[in-house]
Every structure is written in structure tokens, then in C-alpha cells.
Design a protein around this motif. Sequence first.
Motif, PDB file in Angstrom:
ATOM      1  N   VAL A  18       0.967  -1.049   0.041  1.00 10.21           N
ATOM      2  CA  VAL A  18      -0.008  -0.105  -0.036  1.00 10.21           C
ATOM      3  C   VAL A  18       0.849   1.282   0.184  1.00 10.21           C
ATOM      4  O   VAL A  18       1.923   1.078   0.513  1.00 10.21           O
ATOM      5  CB  VAL A  18      -0.985   0.230   1.273  1.00 10.21           C
ATOM      6  N   GLY A  19       0.272   2.485  -0.461  1.00 12.81           N
ATOM      7  CA  GLY A  19       0.791   3.933  -0.358  1.00 12.81           C
ATOM      8  C   GLY A  19       0.109   4.421   0.744  1.00 12.81           C
ATOM      9  O   GLY A  19      -1.296   4.287   0.763  1.00 12.81           O
ATOM     10  N   SER A  60       5.481   4.058   1.836  1.00 14.82           N
ATOM     11  CA  SER A  60       4.919   2.659   1.318  1.00 14.82           C
ATOM     12  C   SER A  60       5.234   1.351   1.789  1.00 14.82           C
ATOM     13  O   SER A  60       6.361   1.631   2.107  1.00 14.82           O
ATOM     14  CB  SER A  60       5.070   2.631  -0.183  1.00 14.82           C
ATOM     15  N   GLN A 111       8.439  -1.616   5.876  1.00 18.56           N
ATOM     16  CA  GLN A 111       9.126  -0.841   4.754  1.00 18.56           C
ATOM     17  C   GLN A 111      10.651  -1.362   4.541  1.00 18.56           C
ATOM     18  O   GLN A 111      11.303  -1.611   5.583  1.00 18.56           O
ATOM     19  CB  GLN A 111       9.110   0.726   5.323  1.00 18.56           C
ATOM     20  N   ASN A 128      -5.061   5.807   2.585  1.00 17.38           N
ATOM     21  CA  ASN A 128      -4.126   4.760   2.261  1.00 17.38           C
ATOM     22  C   ASN A 128      -4.828   4.006   0.968  1.00 17.38           C
ATOM     23  O   ASN A 128      -5.959   3.788   0.952  1.00 17.38           O
ATOM     24  CB  ASN A 128      -4.046   3.667   3.549  1.00 17.38           C
ATOM     25  N   TYR A 154      -1.404  -0.776  -4.009  1.00 16.43           N
ATOM     26  CA  TYR A 154      -0.666  -0.338  -5.339  1.00 16.43           C
ATOM     27  C   TYR A 154      -1.453  -1.311  -6.437  1.00 16.43           C
ATOM     28  O   TYR A 154      -2.278  -1.981  -6.043  1.00 16.43           O
ATOM     29  CB  TYR A 154       0.492  -1.449  -5.229  1.00 16.43           C
TER      30      TYR A 154
END
Length: 71
Positions: free
Chosen positions: A19-20, A30, A45, A65, A68
Motif C-alpha cells: 500500500v501507499g 509505502s 518498509q 491509504n 498498489y
Amino acid sequence: MTTPASIEQKALFYRGRPVGVSLRNGQGVSGILCSVQGGQIYLIQYLYATQFATFHYGYNEIADNLPYPSC
């Protein structure tokens, strides 16, 4: 603006996925969303070389949030 409840709901759905995360301070991070608990999300991360670390962010720090996209 995204509410804490919707942040939690989305995070629970995206758990285990890349996820970002847009933070309210204007930064973005991310990683893999590992856990959602206690009003926080936990992301693993990449740091550098072969190192990874788990970071946590409170719902009050998060603007949104997103998962991707597919390749």
C-alpha cells in the motif's frame, strides 16, 4: 477528508498487501500493511540493502491509504 473509521476499514481490507499511505504532513510512505490495531497501522518498509523495518502510524496521522495498482 478521510475519517479514522474509513482509514481503519480500508486498512483492514488491504492487510497483507502493498500500500501507499498519504500522511497529513504531506509526506508519503509505502510498504506491506502488516497489521491494524489500537488505532494504528503497521507497515513493513524497505530501508536499504537487505534491511526492512516495521513502522506504525496513527489514524490521526493518515490522510488516506491506497493499494498498489496491478502491473
